[in-house]
Design a protein around this motif. Sequence first.
Motif, PDB file in Angstrom:
ATOM      1  N   LYS A 171      10.466 -42.830  -9.845  1.00 27.34           N
ATOM      2  CA  LYS A 171      11.309 -43.872  -9.769  1.00 27.34           C
ATOM      3  C   LYS A 171      12.319 -43.335 -10.970  1.00 27.34           C
ATOM      4  O   LYS A 171      13.583 -43.804 -10.629  1.00 27.34           O
ATOM      5  N   GLN A 175      17.323 -42.471 -10.683  1.00 33.02           N
ATOM      6  CA  GLN A 175      18.084 -43.333 -11.160  1.00 33.02           C
ATOM      7  C   GLN A 175      19.000 -42.587 -12.140  1.00 33.02           C
ATOM      8  O   GLN A 175      18.655 -41.464 -12.362  1.00 33.02           O
ATOM      9  N   ALA A 207      20.524 -57.464 -14.721  1.00 34.00           N
ATOM     10  CA  ALA A 207      20.420 -56.694 -13.632  1.00 34.00           C
ATOM     11  C   ALA A 207      20.968 -57.484 -12.200  1.00 34.00           C
ATOM     12  O   ALA A 207      21.423 -56.826 -11.421  1.00 34.00           O
ATOM     13  N   TRP A 212      22.613 -53.981 -13.924  1.00 31.57           N
ATOM     14  CA  TRP A 212      21.782 -53.212 -14.900  1.00 31.57           C
ATOM     15  C   TRP A 212      20.449 -52.657 -13.866  1.00 31.57           C
ATOM     16  O   TRP A 212      20.139 -53.208 -13.128  1.00 31.57           O
ATOM     17  N   ARG A 213      20.091 -51.466 -14.251  1.00 30.60           N
ATOM     18  CA  ARG A 213      18.966 -51.177 -13.985  1.00 30.60           C
ATOM     19  C   ARG A 213      17.945 -50.595 -15.130  1.00 30.60           C
ATOM     20  O   ARG A 213      18.553 -50.022 -16.250  1.00 30.60           O
ATOM     21  N   TYR A 214      16.690 -50.876 -15.308  1.00 34.29           N
ATOM     22  CA  TYR A 214      15.853 -50.596 -16.484  1.00 34.29           C
ATOM     23  C   TYR A 214      14.264 -50.543 -15.897  1.00 34.29           C
ATOM     24  O   TYR A 214      13.857 -50.804 -14.846  1.00 34.29           O
ATOM     25  N   TYR A 234      20.374 -48.154 -17.311  1.00 40.83           N
ATOM     26  CA  TYR A 234      21.573 -47.855 -16.669  1.00 40.83           C
ATOM     27  C   TYR A 234      22.325 -48.991 -17.004  1.00 40.83           C
ATOM     28  O   TYR A 234      22.274 -50.133 -16.312  1.00 40.83           O
ATOM     29  N   CYS A 304      10.233 -53.434 -15.000  1.00 41.50           N
ATOM     30  CA  CYS A 304      11.153 -52.844 -14.261  1.00 41.50           C
ATOM     31  C   CYS A 304      12.118 -53.721 -13.519  1.00 41.50           C
ATOM     32  O   CYS A 304      11.410 -54.650 -13.126  1.00 41.50           O
ATOM     33  N   SER A 305      13.555 -53.248 -13.165  1.00 42.79           N
ATOM     34  CA  SER A 305      14.315 -54.205 -12.406  1.00 42.79           C
ATOM     35  C   SER A 305      13.772 -53.918 -10.986  1.00 42.79           C
ATOM     36  O   SER A 305      13.304 -52.889 -10.491  1.00 42.79           O
ATOM     37  N   LEU A 308      14.162 -50.530  -7.602  1.00 43.18           N
ATOM     38  CA  LEU A 308      13.946 -49.084  -7.979  1.00 43.18           C
ATOM     39  C   LEU A 308      12.729 -48.661  -6.891  1.00 43.18           C
ATOM     40  O   LEU A 308      11.855 -49.225  -6.450  1.00 43.18           O
TER      41      LEU A 308
END
Length: 364
Positions: A171, A175, A207, A212-214, A234, A304-305, A308
């Motif tokens: 994953k 990204q 997000a 945002w991505r995390y 991100y 996590c967001s 993904l």
Amino acid sequence: MEESEQFDEWYPEAKVYFDGSHYIAIPHTTNSARRRKHKQEIIIVSEQDGKLKLEKMPPVLIPDDEEEIEPLEPEQVTLEEVVEEAAKSENKPVQESGKAVKVKRRTTRKEIFEELYKKYLYYSRRARIKAIYEDMLPLFKTADACRSYVESNADRKRKNLIRRRMRFVRKALNQEFNYFVTLTYDDKKHTEDSFKKAVKYQLQNFATRKGWRYMGVWERGKKTNRLHFHGLFYIPKGTLSGEFVVTRDYNFKKHTVREVQQSSFFLDRFGRNEMEELDGGPLFGYALAYILKYLEKTGERITCSKGLFMYFYSDIQGDEVICKLSNDEHDNKLVLSDKFTCWDEGCKVGTVSPRTIASLRKAN
């Protein structure tokens, strides 16, 4: 790959992932064999002074993956009650006794194993297996049966950990993370519980609203036992409020003073933080390895967001396959050209790229 090796002209509906250096395709298969469900015996155990004892084993089996167990009302028998009953039957005065409590419950050996595994999580692997074996020994007829059970379940946990790490890596590599972030909290601003809830809410909000991505894990410091969050982020340009503040900090591990880049936004809301910029080089690999180290220690799921993914679907042309990933006859994974063409149900989408991948169907 031998020169004579040939590949099919077309691989429809292949699942593709990036391993850090190449794109790997897993051809579609019609094999629908399901994993065999093992049965778990329901047992009744008692626990007193931390010692387990098998009371009886009803002839009832439940599927291994079924979580619901018909509850058994907890039966607590104190030593006072035992002494009182004995005194009544023998017409003797009741004597004072201790306050030890014997608790009975209905459960399974697997459930007990999971509890003990969590209890001894910070032990070394060998010490953990030994401790679990000693605690579970009264629940088996022979020592060999207990040893075999504990070792096989420890092996199951190890394989599951490997799968978790694999999912995390696949994953993460899909990204474009640009920050390695560590968040902790100030006692004046939060308790541990409020800090955890506030971080999750804030990241979910960003997000949804800012793209945002995390993904990351929660971890406790060895010396302070203070809760931290380590994550790969991100953060689209211009979407982080506040400014960066550079502070000097002492690194107790390396015994040196270093400069730390902090976000004033997170500093005001939570407390101390670190925001290290990732450039796709060695630092990303270090950050990834650092987080993977804590996957088992946390005992929690990855935070996590949404969105993904591990794989994207694409039809693959045989002439864009470089070779098989391994010589194992059971491994059908294929190494693809760096600039292979992506297809969706026979329709050409384009050369592989973040933009092309974004338009393809995803899978986990």
